[in-house]
Every structure is written in C-alpha cells, then in structure tokens.
Scaffold this motif. Structure first.
Motif, PDB file in Angstrom:
ATOM      1  N   UNK A 106       0.826  -1.216   0.000  1.00  0.00           N
ATOM      2  CA  UNK A 106       0.000   0.000   0.000  1.00  0.00           C
ATOM      3  C   UNK A 106       0.857   1.261   0.000  1.00  0.00           C
ATOM      4  N   UNK A 107       1.750   1.376  -0.951  1.00  0.00           N
ATOM      5  CA  UNK A 107       2.669   2.514  -1.009  1.00  0.00           C
ATOM      6  C   UNK A 107       1.955   3.751  -1.540  1.00  0.00           C
ATOM      7  N   UNK A 108       2.125   4.880  -0.848  1.00  0.00           N
ATOM      8  CA  UNK A 108       1.569   6.163  -1.239  1.00  0.00           C
ATOM      9  C   UNK A 108       2.660   7.225  -1.083  1.00  0.00           C
ATOM     10  N   UNK A 109       2.591   8.289  -1.904  1.00  0.00           N
ATOM     11  CA  UNK A 109       3.576   9.362  -1.783  1.00  0.00           C
ATOM     12  C   UNK A 109       2.891  10.714  -1.888  1.00  0.00           C
ATOM     13  N   UNK A 110       3.413  11.690  -1.168  1.00  0.00           N
ATOM     14  CA  UNK A 110       2.889  13.053  -1.185  1.00  0.00           C
ATOM     15  C   UNK A 110       3.999  13.997  -0.770  1.00  0.00           C
ATOM     16  N   UNK A 111       4.224  15.033  -1.591  1.00  0.00           N
ATOM     17  CA  UNK A 111       5.211  16.070  -1.275  1.00  0.00           C
ATOM     18  C   UNK A 111       6.573  15.497  -0.915  1.00  0.00           C
ATOM     19  N   UNK A 112       7.001  14.504  -1.685  1.00  0.00           N
ATOM     20  CA  UNK A 112       8.331  13.938  -1.486  1.00  0.00           C
ATOM     21  C   UNK A 112       8.455  12.974  -0.321  1.00  0.00           C
ATOM     22  N   UNK A 113       7.340  12.636   0.321  1.00  0.00           N
ATOM     23  CA  UNK A 113       7.362  11.698   1.438  1.00  0.00           C
ATOM     24  C   UNK A 113       6.587  10.439   1.052  1.00  0.00           C
ATOM     25  N   UNK A 114       7.112   9.290   1.443  1.00  0.00           N
ATOM     26  CA  UNK A 114       6.506   8.012   1.090  1.00  0.00           C
ATOM     27  C   UNK A 114       5.906   7.361   2.336  1.00  0.00           C
ATOM     28  N   UNK A 115       4.696   6.819   2.183  1.00  0.00           N
ATOM     29  CA  UNK A 115       4.046   6.063   3.244  1.00  0.00           C
ATOM     30  C   UNK A 115       3.816   4.640   2.766  1.00  0.00           C
ATOM     31  N   UNK A 116       3.926   3.677   3.666  1.00  0.00           N
ATOM     32  CA  UNK A 116       3.667   2.283   3.298  1.00  0.00           C
ATOM     33  C   UNK A 116       3.431   1.444   4.542  1.00  0.00           C
TER      34      UNK A 116
END
Length: 230
Positions: free
Chosen positions: A72-82
């Motif tokens: 479930x990888x997501x990215x926003x404003x140069x930051x990655x969440x998973x």
C-alpha cells in the motif's frame, strides 16, 4: 500500469525476472524482483526485492531501509508512506518515520493506507478469538481506523463491497468511509458520524461533496436512494 509524471510505467517479465518499464527504458534487472512503480517528486520510484528483503528504489539507488514486506505505497510532497513488516511485527512508515505502533501480525492486520489532509490514515483489523474446549477459536474481527496514532473509531466491519481492503475516501482533505455498527451501516466523515442506514454503498466525492447510495428497509423490500451532501 500507472502514470508517472505524464508517462506510463508498468512491470513486466524479462528472462524470468519481474522488471519495471518506464519511458521505454527498463529498470530493476539487477534485483531479484522489481514491481509497484509510483511517482516520487516527479520521478520514477519502485519497490525491489533482494535476498528476501524489500525496499524502495529512487533515482537508481536504495531509498528506504530493508523490510520483510512492503504494501500500500503512497507518496505526497516527497514523502513516502507504506505498510511494512519485520518478523511478526507490522507497522506503518511515513517520511522515514514509524507513525503507528507495532502490531503482532498473528492478531492484527493493517488493511489499508491513504494520505488524506497530509496525514496517514489506515485500518487495523483485530482478529478476535475465544477459548473454546481448551483451544483458541476465531470469533470474527473488529476494525480500528487511525489517523496516524490517533484512533478515529472502532467498527464491526469496514470492507468495501467486493474487495478485501477498506475504503478510505479523501473529500476536501477530510477522511470519509463506510462501516458497520451492529445491524446498521454508517458514514463517518470529518471524524463524525454523518449518516446511518440499513445499507450504504458506492461512497464517493462529487464536486468536492460526499455522495453515496443508501437503503432503508430489507434488501428485498426496502427503498434504495442517493444521498448527497448539500
């Protein structure tokens, strides 16, 4: 297939290996496996696996630590969440930091993840058991919704129809989702219960407003209609 800064990216097989193809170039052949391309700061990033460990590759270099899984990888404003796992502990990472507690994967499963309003939202399934005849027997689950480390609520059921992951919707930077409480379905929007019906489906955003279908009464004899935020 996904769009990465206006160009198509996808994974393919070559010589028995999973690789990434982007802008007519091939990436990830040096790893045991490469998949899940996504956009990070207008450039290609993807996940790779080497010697049983998973990590993110960006600008041709290893971008994250190594983990036992990446989902479930997501990215926003140069930051990655998973969502990730180390051994029997599952947790959520965002911007290189752990933003959830560690969950025993034998008892809990992190079901979904979205970045909404600059925060990571996710759902944790708690697998409930009872001791019956000297054995631990599964008796269903309940679902905890979180905004990073802050709990939004606990529900009996929160799967989207015909899917195996929870449906978290971004409406003007606020979290919206449908969930079951007892014999009723509710819509939670902006941290508050916005509606309650016998059934709720097709949760979406129309021109920045919450909309969904609802049913009052039984499936066979009840009335189904559309509800839209004014």
């Amino acid at each position: 297939m996904v769009e990465v800064y206006g160009k198509l990216a996808y994974f393919a097989k070559k010589n028995g290996k999973d690789i990434i193809v982007y802008d007519e170039q091939e990436f990830g052949e040096e790893y045991d496996r490469a998949d899940y391309p996504f956009e990070l700061d207008r450039e290609l990033a993807y996940t790779a696996m080497q010697n049983g460990k998973y990590f993110i590759v960006y600008q041709g270099k290893k971008y994250s630590e190594e983990y036992d899984s990446l989902n479930r990888i997501r990215s926003l404003n140069g930051k990655v969440a998973f969502i990730t796992r180390e051994g029997s502990k599952g947790f959520v990472m965002y911007g290189g930091k752990k933003v959830s507690k560690e969950y025993d994967t034998n008892l809990y499963k992190i079901q979904n993840l979205e970045i909404i309003g600059g925060k990571v939202m996710y759902v944790v399934e708690e697998k409930r058991t009872e001791g019956i005849g000297g054995e631990s027997v599964g008796v269903g689950s309940r679902y905890h919704v979180f905004s990073e480390n802050e709990k939004v609520g606990v529900y009996d059921y929160i799967f989207a129809p015909s899917t195996t992951s929870a449906e978290l919707i971004d409406i003007n930077g606020q979290l919206a989702f449908r969930a079951q409480q007892g014999d009723k379905w509710v819509v939670v929007y902006g941290g508050k219960k916005a509606a309650e019906y016998d059934d709720i489906d097709h949760l979406t955003s129309v021109a920045g407003k919450l909309a969904f279908t609802a049913r009052v009464g039984s499936k066979d004899e009840g009335k189904t209609f559309i509800v839209m935020e004014k």
